[in-house]
Design a protein around this motif. Structure first.
Motif, PDB file in Angstrom:
ATOM      1  N   PRO A  83      -4.360 -38.385  24.782  1.00 14.85           N
ATOM      2  CA  PRO A  83      -4.179 -39.156  26.014  1.00 14.85           C
ATOM      3  C   PRO A  83      -3.395 -38.356  27.050  1.00 14.85           C
ATOM      4  CG  PRO A  83      -3.664 -40.496  24.081  1.00 14.85           C
ATOM      5  CD  PRO A  83      -3.826 -39.093  23.596  1.00 14.85           C
ATOM      6  N   GLY A  84      -3.815 -38.413  28.291  1.00 13.97           N
ATOM      7  CA  GLY A  84      -3.113 -37.704  29.350  1.00 13.97           C
ATOM      8  C   GLY A  84      -3.387 -36.215  29.379  1.00 13.97           C
ATOM      9  N   MET A  85      -4.341 -35.741  28.574  1.00 10.63           N
ATOM     10  CA  MET A  85      -4.744 -34.333  28.552  1.00 10.63           C
ATOM     11  C   MET A  85      -3.600 -33.389  28.150  1.00 10.63           C
ATOM     12  SD  MET A  85      -7.060 -34.282  32.058  1.00 10.63           S
ATOM     13  CE  MET A  85      -7.899 -32.737  31.657  1.00 10.63           C
ATOM     14  N   GLY A  86      -2.543 -33.947  27.545  1.00 12.81           N
ATOM     15  CA  GLY A  86      -1.336 -33.165  27.270  1.00 12.81           C
ATOM     16  C   GLY A  86      -1.399 -32.339  26.002  1.00 12.81           C
ATOM     17  N   ILE A  87      -2.342 -31.416  25.944  1.00 15.08           N
ATOM     18  CA  ILE A  87      -2.496 -30.582  24.752  1.00 15.08           C
ATOM     19  C   ILE A  87      -1.479 -29.437  24.747  1.00 15.08           C
ATOM     20  CG2 ILE A  87      -4.964 -31.104  24.562  1.00 15.08           C
ATOM     21  CD1 ILE A  87      -5.458 -28.268  25.733  1.00 15.08           C
ATOM     22  N   SER A  88      -1.245 -28.882  23.569  1.00  9.74           N
ATOM     23  CA  SER A  88      -0.415 -27.688  23.419  1.00  9.74           C
ATOM     24  C   SER A  88      -1.317 -26.493  23.156  1.00  9.74           C
ATOM     25  CB  SER A  88       0.568 -27.856  22.255  1.00  9.74           C
ATOM     26  OG  SER A  88       1.217 -26.623  21.972  1.00  9.74           O
ATOM     27  N   PRO A 117       3.765 -38.126  27.134  1.00 14.35           N
ATOM     28  CA  PRO A 117       2.892 -38.758  26.139  1.00 14.35           C
ATOM     29  C   PRO A 117       2.090 -39.924  26.706  1.00 14.35           C
ATOM     30  CG  PRO A 117       5.099 -38.389  25.244  1.00 14.35           C
ATOM     31  CD  PRO A 117       5.177 -38.115  26.716  1.00 14.35           C
ATOM     32  N   GLY A 118       0.934 -40.157  26.119  1.00 18.39           N
ATOM     33  CA  GLY A 118       0.030 -41.198  26.598  1.00 18.39           C
ATOM     34  C   GLY A 118       0.664 -42.569  26.676  1.00 18.39           C
ATOM     35  N   ALA A 119       1.479 -42.934  25.680  1.00 22.74           N
ATOM     36  CA  ALA A 119       2.109 -44.257  25.680  1.00 22.74           C
ATOM     37  C   ALA A 119       3.037 -44.430  26.879  1.00 22.74           C
ATOM     38  CB  ALA A 119       2.882 -44.469  24.380  1.00 22.74           C
ATOM     39  N   GLY A 154       2.221 -46.716  34.229  1.00 24.74           N
ATOM     40  CA  GLY A 154       1.069 -46.917  35.098  1.00 24.74           C
ATOM     41  C   GLY A 154       0.653 -45.652  35.820  1.00 24.74           C
ATOM     42  N   MET A 155       0.726 -44.518  35.107  1.00 27.64           N
ATOM     43  CA  MET A 155       0.430 -43.232  35.721  1.00 27.64           C
ATOM     44  C   MET A 155      -0.728 -42.519  35.024  1.00 27.64           C
ATOM     45  SD  MET A 155       4.026 -41.490  36.956  1.00 27.64           S
ATOM     46  CE  MET A 155       4.980 -41.622  35.441  1.00 27.64           C
ATOM     47  N   VAL A 156      -1.307 -41.571  35.736  1.00 26.07           N
ATOM     48  CA  VAL A 156      -2.277 -40.645  35.162  1.00 26.07           C
ATOM     49  C   VAL A 156      -1.663 -39.244  35.195  1.00 26.07           C
ATOM     50  CG1 VAL A 156      -4.300 -41.974  35.816  1.00 26.07           C
ATOM     51  CG2 VAL A 156      -3.419 -40.221  37.380  1.00 26.07           C
ATOM     52  N   GLN A 157      -2.242 -38.375  34.378  1.00 24.42           N
ATOM     53  CA  GLN A 157      -1.751 -37.001  34.267  1.00 24.42           C
ATOM     54  C   GLN A 157      -2.949 -36.065  34.140  1.00 24.42           C
ATOM     55  OE1 GLN A 157       1.834 -35.595  31.674  1.00 24.42           O
ATOM     56  NE2 GLN A 157       0.082 -35.682  30.312  1.00 24.42           N
ATOM     57  N   LYS A 212     -12.981 -38.664  35.479  1.00 21.10           N
ATOM     58  CA  LYS A 212     -12.293 -39.422  34.439  1.00 21.10           C
ATOM     59  C   LYS A 212     -10.852 -39.792  34.777  1.00 21.10           C
ATOM     60  CE  LYS A 212     -15.002 -37.422  30.606  1.00 21.10           C
ATOM     61  NZ  LYS A 212     -14.921 -36.652  29.328  1.00 21.10           N
ATOM     62  N   VAL A 213     -10.208 -39.012  35.626  1.00 16.59           N
ATOM     63  CA  VAL A 213      -8.776 -39.230  35.916  1.00 16.59           C
ATOM     64  C   VAL A 213      -8.567 -39.762  37.331  1.00 16.59           C
ATOM     65  CG1 VAL A 213      -6.470 -38.196  35.951  1.00 16.59           C
ATOM     66  CG2 VAL A 213      -8.174 -37.399  34.286  1.00 16.59           C
ATOM     67  N   TRP A 214      -9.059 -39.030  38.311  1.00 17.26           N
ATOM     68  CA  TRP A 214      -8.831 -39.456  39.692  1.00 17.26           C
ATOM     69  C   TRP A 214      -9.501 -40.784  39.997  1.00 17.26           C
ATOM     70  CZ3 TRP A 214      -9.670 -34.277  42.862  1.00 17.26           C
ATOM     71  CH2 TRP A 214      -8.677 -33.372  42.494  1.00 17.26           C
TER      72      TRP A 214
END
Length: 340
Positions: free
Chosen positions: A261-266, A82-84, A90-93, A333-335
Motif C-alpha cells: 500500500p502506498g507504493m512504499g517498497i524498499s 505505511p498504508g494504514a 486520508g492521503m495518497v503517496q 491509480k493514485v492521482w
C-alpha cells in the motif's frame, strides 16, 4: 499622524502586491534527498509556466509533520508512510524520483571509489566496533593499499530523515547485530562513541568535509556537488559497484511498486550484478480531499510536467527518472483518488 497613516497604507499595499505575485506558487516541504532535483525542475517549470515552487528542504520527518499540519500542499519523504497511516490521514503517496545514498569519507591520499567496503564491515564502522581506518577488516578488503592509523568519526543526520531510514534499512539488511541493537528508522540512537550529527544532507556533507577521518552518508547529488570521496560498496551479488544513475536504475529494475500500500517498497540490497545496494525512491504525500483543491491541482500539474519533461535534468544530477509506464500508472491509480 497623516505621514504615519500613509506609510502604513503603503506597506499594506506592498504586502498585498507581493502576496498576489506569489499566489500561484505551490508549497511543499520535506526530504533533503530530492531537493537538488526539485530545485532544478522548479526553475525550468517557472520559466515555462510562471508558477513557482516554494519547497522547504527540512527532512522527511519535517515534511510529514508539515503536510499533516496542512501548512503545505504536499509533503516529501524518503521513508515511505505505511498504508494504514495513509488511510488514517486520508492521503495518497507516490514516488517522484529514484536515487542512491552513498558512504562518503574524508581520507587523504585516496581517489573517489578507490577504497572498498562490504555491508557487514560498514555496519561495524557505524556501530563503532571498527574505530580506525587501518583496522584489519578494512585492510583485508583493500589489499595493496596503505591505510592510515587514523580514528574514524561517524557523521550522521541530527534530524528525522528518510535518508537515515534508508541507510539504517540497508544496515539492518546486511547486519543482524545492527538490526538487533539499533534497527531502522528516520531517527536512531547512534552507537559509535566518536560521532557527530549534521542537519540535512547538506549538514552531513559539510561535517564530513570538515572532519578528517570522517565517514557519513549522503544522497549522491551532494557527493557530486561537493566533490566528495566515496567508498565502493559490495552488492547482494557480491560485486563491488560505484554509485551512479546506471547502478541506481539497476536496483530499481525489478521493483514491484504496487505490491505494498502506498507504493512504499524498499530497494535496499537489491539483487543484480550492477545494483547499487542503497538505492531508494523519494515519495510525495498529498490529501485525497485537499482543503485547497486549486493548489493541489497545481502540484499535480507540476509533477506531470516533471515526469514528461524532467528526465534529462534528472539524469544530469544522477537521479533516475520514473519510467513512462510507471508514471502512467501513478496518474490512473493514485492521482485519480485526489478530488479536484
Amino acid at each position: 499622524m497623516k505621514r504615519t497613516f500613509l506609510k502604513t497604507v503603503a506597506v499594506a499595499l506592498a504586502s498585498l502586491a507581493v502576496g498576489s505575485a506569489f499566489a500561484a506558487d505551490i508549497t511543499g516541504a520535506g526530504a533533503t534527498f530530492p531537493f537538488p532535483m526539485y530545485a532544478k525542475w522548479a526553475e525550468a517549470y517557472k520559466k515555462e509556466t510562471g508558477t513557482g515552487l516554494n519547497y522547504q528542504s527540512i527532512g522527511s520527518s519535517g515534511g510529514i509533520r508539515q503536510i499533516r499540519a496542512k501548512t503545505v500542499v504536499f509533503g516529501a519523504t524518503d521513508a515511505p508512510v505505511p498504508g494504514a497511516e495513509l488511510d488514517k490521514d486520508g492521503m495518497v503517496q507516490f514516488p517522484a524520483i529514484i536515487g542512491g545514498t552513498v558512504p562518503v569519507i574524508n581520507l587523504d591520499g585516496f581517489k573517489p571509489g578507490e577504497l572498498r567496503v562490504t555491508g557487514p564491515v560498514l555496519a561495524e564502522i557505524f556501530l563503532g566496533k571498527i574505530a580506525k581506518w587501518n583496522d584489519a577488516k578494512l585492510a583485508a578488503l583493500n589489499p595493496g593499499k596503505t591505510l592510515p592509523d587514523q580514528n574514524i568519526t561517524v557523521v550522521h543526520r541530527a534530524d528525522g530523515s528518510g535518508t537515515t531510514f534508508n541507510w539504517t534499512d540497508y544496515l539492518s539488511a546486511v547486519s543482524k547485530e545492527w538490526a538487533d541493537s539499533v534497527g531502522k528508522g528516520a531517527a536512531v540512537k547512534w552507537p559509535a562513541a566518536s560521532s557527530v550529527g549534521g542537519k540535512g544532507n547538506e549538514g552531513v556533507a559539510a561535517n564530513v568535509t570538515r572532519v578528517k577521518g570522517a565517514v557519513g552518508y549522503v544522497e549522491y547529488a551532494y557527493v557530486k556537488k561537493n566533490n566528495m570521496n566515496f567508498l565502493q560498496l559490495q552488492n547482494a551479488d557480491g560485486k563491488y559497484v560505484s554509485p551512479d544513475d546506471a547502478t541506481f536504475a539497476a536496483a530499481a529494475a525489478s521493483a514491484d511498486w504496487f505490491s505494498v500500500p502506498g507504493m512504499g517498497i524498499s530497494m535496499v540490497n537489491a539483487k543484480g550484478a550492477n545494483s547499487w545496494p542503497v538505492s531508494t525512491a523519494s515519495f510525495i504525500l498529498m490529501y485525497k480531499d485537499p482543503a485547497d483543491k486549486a493548489q493541489s491541482a497545481e502540484v499535480l500539474k507540476f509533477f506531470d510536467w516533471a515526469f514528461k519533461n524532467g528526465k534529462q535534468m534528472a539524469a544530469d544530477l544522477d537521479y533516475v527518472p520514473l519510467p513512462d509506464s510507471l508514471t502512467a500508472e501513478i496518474r490512473s491509480k493514485v492521482w485519480s483518488q485526489i478530488k479536484k
